[in-house]
Design an enzyme around this catalytic site. Structure first.
Site, PDB file in Angstrom:
ATOM      1  N   HIS A 172       0.817  -1.207   0.000  1.00 27.25           N
ATOM      2  CA  HIS A 172       0.000   0.000   0.000  1.00 27.25           C
ATOM      3  C   HIS A 172       0.852   1.260   0.000  1.00 27.25           C
ATOM      4  O   HIS A 172       0.520   2.247  -0.642  1.00 27.25           O
ATOM      5  CB  HIS A 172      -0.929  -0.004   1.210  1.00 27.25           C
ATOM      6  CG  HIS A 172      -2.106  -0.916   1.052  1.00 27.25           C
ATOM      7  ND1 HIS A 172      -2.835  -1.384   2.108  1.00 27.25           N
ATOM      8  CD2 HIS A 172      -2.672  -1.446  -0.052  1.00 27.25           C
ATOM      9  CE1 HIS A 172      -3.809  -2.168   1.662  1.00 27.25           C
ATOM     10  NE2 HIS A 172      -3.715  -2.224   0.360  1.00 27.25           N
ATOM     11  N   GLU A 221      -4.014 -13.173 -14.422  1.00 26.80           N
ATOM     12  CA  GLU A 221      -3.261 -13.010 -13.173  1.00 26.80           C
ATOM     13  C   GLU A 221      -3.119 -14.327 -12.428  1.00 26.80           C
ATOM     14  O   GLU A 221      -2.611 -14.366 -11.310  1.00 26.80           O
ATOM     15  CB  GLU A 221      -3.919 -11.947 -12.286  1.00 26.80           C
ATOM     16  CG  GLU A 221      -5.411 -12.062 -12.186  1.00 26.80           C
ATOM     17  CD  GLU A 221      -6.071 -10.816 -11.614  1.00 26.80           C
ATOM     18  OE1 GLU A 221      -5.361  -9.949 -11.072  1.00 26.80           O
ATOM     19  OE2 GLU A 221      -7.305 -10.713 -11.709  1.00 26.80           O
ATOM     20  N   CYS A 233      -1.657  -4.157 -17.134  1.00 27.08           N
ATOM     21  CA  CYS A 233      -2.122  -3.096 -16.234  1.00 27.08           C
ATOM     22  C   CYS A 233      -1.509  -3.238 -14.846  1.00 27.08           C
ATOM     23  O   CYS A 233      -1.913  -2.544 -13.909  1.00 27.08           O
ATOM     24  CB  CYS A 233      -3.642  -3.090 -16.127  1.00 27.08           C
ATOM     25  SG  CYS A 233      -4.347  -4.577 -15.378  1.00 27.08           S
ATOM     26  N   ASP A 243      -0.440  -9.786  -9.165  1.00 25.82           N
ATOM     27  CA  ASP A 243      -0.954 -11.078  -8.717  1.00 25.82           C
ATOM     28  C   ASP A 243      -0.313 -12.228  -9.475  1.00 25.82           C
ATOM     29  O   ASP A 243      -0.085 -13.300  -8.912  1.00 25.82           O
ATOM     30  CB  ASP A 243      -2.475 -11.138  -8.881  1.00 25.82           C
ATOM     31  CG  ASP A 243      -3.196 -10.653  -7.637  1.00 25.82           C
ATOM     32  OD1 ASP A 243      -2.696 -10.922  -6.526  1.00 25.82           O
ATOM     33  OD2 ASP A 243      -4.245 -10.006  -7.769  1.00 25.82           O
TER      34      ASP A 243
END
Length: 560
Positions: free
Chosen positions: A186, A414, A485, A438
């Site tokens: 994060h 992913e 992405c 991921d």
């Protein structure tokens, strides 16, 4: 002090006095007990947790986007019914409210760490909720950062809670440095969104004395306490020259020989659109819709969803907007759905598309709102499903989208199985979008929040590049586009390699767009192909990076 080295996760040069964040909320004594009125003590605990949840939601609402999504998930932790029950039981046994919160949150923390994966990533967030609740109960100030500062400071911490960073800006903080975390933590995500230099996994960073001037290079990962004046000047001049070079490259993304590579932005909601436009995004490559769902006790109305989608579509008339339908489950539960049965490893359980198939009404409502929004805009809407593992899942999703009146439906790659059988999935889907964060986590069985596993989370790992190549090839065989992405798309050097592997578009945090645009503009498609082949032939991430750079001479002028 000698220089320290970590993992650069947000480029740029930051310089300022160190503000070493230490959470000094005291631990309630093990023997702390209430005065005998368990009912009143339970009410105190409930009120404190609600106060924390409301504060987190208010912070998220002020900034929106990814920060709102993250803080909303934290607020749900504070309101978790299971935690509340555990706290109440401990209070009934005589413990004080503060001690009960501390013990129950500690027990739950151990469960998260033991589960690993996405849940393991949330342990630091849970600690922050606990500390805030204890502070409220003990009448202490909330843990956090200074609201005022004479000059931008370098924020140094063992780790940073989202609530500590969500409201910061480049006017307040010059750089982030943490001992823990990884490229997709994060802290890293929010730092990139803010455009603030950041270094994570920097061991012994908190040993830097409070107030000592610190120079931070968010690209190389170098952290230098008490630098010489000429070192600061040189670093700043280099950064200024680089910014000037990047600003000179404008227009659509393409290689020097004219091969188009659309450059798109990742967003978490309408509030992120301004940054995407500022940095020249050609559209949106990943619209994360979770923020609409996660911090509420009832599903968003059809009208609310439609308005949120239309705001983004209208910002890119004639452009491409790719919306990821709800990715919930695991660490992102929906409070308005029945609790999921206990799963040994929720990150490998019912999440993403699997959850949507179990509750089709949620997906149908979202697709309906998207279709209505698209009918009012000239933007080219595309929708994609998260966590797709098989061709059957892809076919099911596309059929549901077609029924809703959405003509372009794709899937995220992913999960390794999806990359390995990409041709089968491409026969069903209209496009691919690779989520490298991921994909790396599942490929290497490496929790992406654990700093010690940063080497396995490196997007330059040849095994991960193999899977990207497989996915791009499978899509090309069926005449379908394949974008990226994940965070890998924002690495200017790796962006060239991805193009060489056959990736057709790149989507990233908006501040990364200028560097990627400039890197592509200085190389031909053939150079990108040679760089990709060299990276694939390597046996380590370090070798892959070095081998690729040897075929990309234009990078030198960009100071990358």
């Amino acid at each position: 002090m000698s220089a320290l080295t970590g993992v650069g996760v947000s480029p740029g040069i930051g310089f300022g006095p160190a503000y070493v964040l230490t959470h000094d909320t005291p631990v309630p004594p093990p023997g702390a007990r209430h005065d005998g009125d368990a009912r009143a003590e339970r009410a105190r605990a409930t009120q404190a947790l609600e106060e924390v949840a409301a504060d987190l939601e208010e912070r998220g609402a002020r900034v929106g986007g990814e920060a709102q999504e993250i803080l909303g998930a934290q607020a749900m932790m504070a309101r978790d019914p299971g935690l509340a029950t555990g706290v109440a039981e401990l209070i009934d046994e005589g413990r004080s409210a503060a001690r009960a919160v501390y013990e129950e949150f500690g027990r739950y923390r151990e469960m998260l760490v033991g589960a690993g994966g996405y849940l393991g990533e949330r342990a630091a967030d849970l600690d922050d909720v606990r500390d805030r609740a204890v502070a409220v109960l003990e009448g202490l100030p909330m843990p956090g950062l200074p609201s005022l500062a004479e000059q931008p400071y370098v924020l140094v911490a063992r780790d940073l809670a989202p609530a500590d960073t969500a409201l910061l800006s480049a006017d307040v903080v010059a750089a982030f440095v943490t001992e823990q975390g990884g490229p997709t933590s994060h802290t890293a995500i929010l730092a990139r969104a803010l455009g603030v230099p950041a270094v994570v996994a920097c061991l012994e960073a908190t040993s830097i004395p409070h107030g000592v001037p610190v120079l931070v290079d968010g690209a190389s990962g170098l952290v230098r306490p008490a630098p010489l004046a000429e070192e600061v000047t040189t670093a700043r001049n280099t950064a200024s020259a680089r910014e000037a070079v990047l600003a000179a490259v404008t227009g659509p993304g393409m290689t020097s020989d004219g091969h188009a590579v659309p450059l798109l932005a990742n967003i978490g909601g309408p509030r992120d659109v301004d940054a995407a436009l500022k940095y020249g995004a050609e559209g949106i490559g990943l619209y994360r819709t979770e923020f609409l769902f996660l911090d509420r006790m009832s599903a968003p109305s059809d009208e609310e969803q439609e308005a949120a989608y239309l705001d983004v579509l209208n910002a890119f008339p004639g452009g491409r907007v790719v919306v990821r339908t709800l990715d919930a489950g695991a660490d992102k539960p929906l409070a308005f759905l029945p609790p999921q049965e206990d799963e040994p490893n929720p990150a490998l359980g019912q999440r993403g598309l699997r959850l949507l198939r179990a509750y089709p009404q949620i997906l149908n409502a979202q697709l309906g709102a998207l279709a209505r929004a698209a009918s009012q805009s000239s933007a080219k809407l595309q929708v994609m499903a998260p966590m797709v593992a098989t061709a059957e899942e892809a076919a099911w999703y596309v059929a549901v989208c077609r029924e809703a009146g959405l003509p372009s439906a794709g899937v995220m790659i992913e999960i390794p199985s999806a990359a390995l059988r990409a041709s089968d999935l491409a026969a069903e889907a209209d496009f691919f979008s690779l989520g490298t964060n991921d994909l790396a986590q599942y490929t290497f069985a490496a929790d992406r929040q654990v700093g010690m596993l940063t080497a396995l989370q490196d997007a330059w790992q040849p095994a991960l590049l193999d899977l990207v190549a497989l996915a791009a090839t499978g899509a090309a065989e069926r005449g379908k586009p394949c974008g990226v992405c994940g965070e890998a798309a924002g690495d200017p050097v790796l962006a060239c390699v991805l193009v060489g592997l056959g990736v057709t578009s790149l989507s990233m945090g908006a501040p990364a767009l200028p560097a990627v645009r400039a890197a592509l503009s200085r190389h031909t498609r053939e150079q990108c192909l040679l760089a990709a082949q060299a990276a694939l032939a390597a046996v380590s991430a370090q070798e892959a990076r070095a081998a690729a750079r040897s075929h990309l001479p234009g990078l030198a002028g960009l100071a990358l």
